[in-house]
Design a protein around this motif. Structure first.
Motif, short mmCIF file in Angstrom:
data_model
loop_
_atom_site.label_atom_id
_atom_site.label_comp_id
_atom_site.label_asym_id
_atom_site.label_seq_id
_atom_site.Cartn_x
_atom_site.Cartn_y
_atom_site.Cartn_z
N LEU A 230 0.87 -1.18 0.00
CA LEU A 230 0.00 0.00 0.00
C LEU A 230 0.90 1.22 0.00
O LEU A 230 1.68 1.45 0.92
CB LEU A 230 -0.91 0.02 1.24
CG LEU A 230 -1.93 -1.10 1.37
CD1 LEU A 230 -2.75 -0.91 2.64
CD2 LEU A 230 -2.85 -1.14 0.16
N SER A 231 0.80 2.03 -1.06
CA SER A 231 1.67 3.19 -1.21
C SER A 231 0.85 4.40 -1.62
O SER A 231 -0.27 4.28 -2.11
CB SER A 231 2.76 2.92 -2.24
OG SER A 231 2.19 2.61 -3.50
N SER A 232 1.43 5.57 -1.42
CA SER A 232 0.78 6.82 -1.81
C SER A 232 0.88 6.99 -3.32
O SER A 232 1.84 6.53 -3.95
CB SER A 232 1.45 8.00 -1.11
OG SER A 232 2.83 8.05 -1.42
N PRO A 233 -0.08 7.67 -3.95
CA PRO A 233 -0.03 7.85 -5.41
C PRO A 233 1.13 8.75 -5.80
O PRO A 233 1.57 9.59 -5.01
CB PRO A 233 -1.39 8.50 -5.72
CG PRO A 233 -1.82 9.13 -4.44
CD PRO A 233 -1.29 8.27 -3.35
N PRO A 234 1.66 8.61 -7.02
CA PRO A 234 2.78 9.47 -7.45
C PRO A 234 2.42 10.95 -7.48
O PRO A 234 3.30 11.80 -7.34
CB PRO A 234 3.10 8.95 -8.87
CG PRO A 234 2.53 7.57 -8.89
CD PRO A 234 1.33 7.59 -8.01
N THR A 235 1.13 11.25 -7.67
CA THR A 235 0.74 12.66 -7.72
C THR A 235 0.77 13.32 -6.35
O THR A 235 0.85 14.55 -6.26
CB THR A 235 -0.69 12.78 -8.30
OG1 THR A 235 -1.57 11.96 -7.52
CG2 THR A 235 -0.71 12.30 -9.74
N ALA A 236 0.69 12.53 -5.28
CA ALA A 236 0.73 13.08 -3.92
C ALA A 236 1.69 12.25 -3.08
O ALA A 236 1.28 11.43 -2.26
CB ALA A 236 -0.68 13.09 -3.30
N PRO A 237 2.99 12.42 -3.30
CA PRO A 237 3.97 11.61 -2.54
C PRO A 237 3.95 11.94 -1.06
O PRO A 237 3.71 13.08 -0.66
CB PRO A 237 5.31 11.99 -3.20
CG PRO A 237 5.07 13.34 -3.78
CD PRO A 237 3.63 13.37 -4.21
N ARG A 238 4.21 10.96 -0.25
CA ARG A 238 4.22 11.12 1.20
C ARG A 238 5.46 10.46 1.79
O ARG A 238 6.13 9.66 1.13
CB ARG A 238 2.96 10.50 1.83
CG ARG A 238 1.67 11.19 1.43
CD ARG A 238 0.47 10.41 1.94
NE ARG A 238 -0.79 11.03 1.58
CZ ARG A 238 -1.45 11.90 2.34
NH1 ARG A 238 -0.94 12.24 3.52
NH2 ARG A 238 -2.58 12.43 1.95
N SER A 239 5.75 10.79 3.02
CA SER A 239 6.85 10.17 3.77
C SER A 239 6.31 9.70 5.12
O SER A 239 5.23 10.12 5.55
CB SER A 239 8.00 11.15 3.96
OG SER A 239 7.56 12.31 4.67
N THR A 240 7.09 8.84 5.77
CA THR A 240 6.68 8.27 7.06
C THR A 240 7.71 8.61 8.12
O THR A 240 8.92 8.44 7.89
CB THR A 240 6.53 6.75 6.95
OG1 THR A 240 5.62 6.44 5.89
CG2 THR A 240 5.99 6.16 8.24
N LEU A 241 7.26 9.09 9.27
CA LEU A 241 8.12 9.37 10.42
C LEU A 241 8.01 8.22 11.40
O LEU A 241 6.93 7.94 11.92
CB LEU A 241 7.72 10.69 11.08
CG LEU A 241 8.45 11.04 12.38
CD1 LEU A 241 9.95 11.23 12.12
CD2 LEU A 241 7.85 12.29 13.02
#
Length: 419
Positions: free
Chosen positions: A80-91
């Motif tokens: 499960l990943s974020s879409p390329p149009t709205a990239p995200r990061s995880t802390l």
């Protein structure tokens, strides 16, 4: 006597400087990982014997990472990943409720640039047994113990990690039960013998598809492969009738130019709707059971494309098309053919209507091209004016009516007359 000079004493930092440095360190962001780390979500009931293993993919036979627990079985990882149009990061940070001693052993907080979650999802060991049992069938179609079937395989078909799964004593009972679900079995003393059976495999896949449909397909699969596949055109009216009635309505509007024309237009519209209802073909609504058959077909297609080889998938399609198939998909195929025919007719009728408006579209395109050409010429004129000096612009404003041109003064001299 020469002596060594004492080392210069270190100057202690002022309290304000040290406090400022400590505050900057505590408020700085956690370091980002150059190589994105992966975040796994594993079963909460996993035992201490659970391991990450590299097993051959049932579909492509490529080495793939799996999670194996002798008590729970084999798990694959769903990303499960974020879409390329709205990239995200995880802390990722430490647990605030843990003791200080445990915090020392834990890694510091860091930021993962790719916000991916790899969720462990159960996969039936049956799909790993299919290549093993079919390979044995090609060699000899005899009843054999499962251990003898496994030992007869080459190392390419049986990597070390897969051998570890097949020979695990805790997992042995589950392995035999799943092998019996797709094989003919006989008892020979204290040992059980197996022989692969295609019909049993098809029945097991259909039973899996029925369970998937009973629970409900995911909304995305339901919308794309069921609702859109059964959707039919809204209207299937003869084009000649529509053109004739519309022309009649327009002609009377021009003659009457009043309330009578409006009334006649309303009558024409009502007539069109009635004719549309009359010309709607029968069978637009899916018969009972067709939607459920389509859902089962979608579930079977999903399993074939994810867990079965291409050769086995083709064989399953042949068995499903045979008269002895456990599911009769003929009503579904007939209705899908009708839907495809209606869509083709609607598309042909729409293309005829678009042809009458072809000229207006071409005129609009020509007007747009002329406007674009005019805009470019204006931009070029502005650029030329911007590059001219002030003296040149002032000379253009001078009234030159009645004045000779400069070229007249540099022309050829007139021929002299002979005396």
């Amino acid at each position: 006597m020469r002596t060594r000079s004492s080392a210069p004493s270190e100057q202690p930092q002022s309290p304000s400087a040290s406090d400022h440095q400590t505050a900057a360190t505590s408020t700085s962001a956690p370091p980002a990982q150059s190589t994105p780390q992966k975040t796994f979500i594993l079963p909460s009931t996993a035992s201490a014997d659970a391991r990450f293993l590299t097993l051959p993919n049932p579909r492509s036979a490529e080495p793939t990472r799996y999670f194996f627990d002798p008590k729970l079985g084999v798990y694959e990882f769903t990303v499960l990943s974020s879409p390329p149009t709205a990239p995200r990061s995880t802390l990722l940070v430490r647990n605030a409720t843990s003791s200080p001693s445990s915090n020392k052993s834990q890694p510091p907080a860091h930021i993962s640039k790719k916000a991916e979650l790899l969720i462990a999802t159960p996969i039936d060991i049956l799909f790993f047994l299919i290549p093993i049992l079919t390979a044995n069938t090609k060699q000899n179609n005899l009843f054999q113990p499962l251990d003898d079937i496994i030992d007869s395989l080459d190392e390419e078909l049986l990597p070390p990690h897969l051998r570890h799964v097949l020979y695990d004593e805790t997992f042995r009972e589950t392995l035999h039960a799943r092998a019996a679900a797709i094989s003919d079995s006989v008892e020979a003393g204290d040992e059980k013998l197996f022989r692969f059976n295609e019909t049993k495999l098809l029945q097991e896949l259909v039973a899996k598809a029925d369970r998937m449909v009973s629970v409900g397909l995911p909304p995305s699969l339901e919308e794309r492969f069921v609702r859109q596949a059964l959707a039919t055109p809204l209207m299937a009216v003869k084009r000649d009738d529509v053109v004739a009635t519309t022309t009649t309505g327009k002609g009377e509007n021009k003659e009457n130019e009043g309330e009578e024309g409006e009334k006649e237009e309303e009558k024409t519209t009502t007539t069109d709707n009635e004719e549309a209802k009359e010309h709607l073909p029968e069978g637009l609504k899916a018969p009972d059971g067709v939607a459920n058959l389509l859902r089962i077909s979608v579930a079977l297609t999903f399993m074939k494309e994810c867990y079965l080889s291409k050769a086995m998938s083709a064989r399953i399609d042949e068995l499903l098309a045979a008269p002895e198939s456990p599911k009769d998909f003929k009503p579904m195929r007939d209705h899908l053919e009708l839907v495809a025919k209606l869509r083709a007719e609607a598309l042909a009728a729409r293309s005829v209507g678009d042809f009458s408006r072809k000229r207006s579209v071409e005129d609009q395109e020509a007007a747009e091209s002329r406007a674009e050409k005019k805009r470019r010429m204006e931009e070029e004129e502005k650029k030329k004016k911007a590059g001219e000096s002030r003296g040149v612009r002032d000379l253009k404003k001078v009234n030159t009516v009645g004045m000779k041109k400069m070229s007249d003064f540099f022309g050829k001299a007139a021929a002299k007359k002979k005396t």
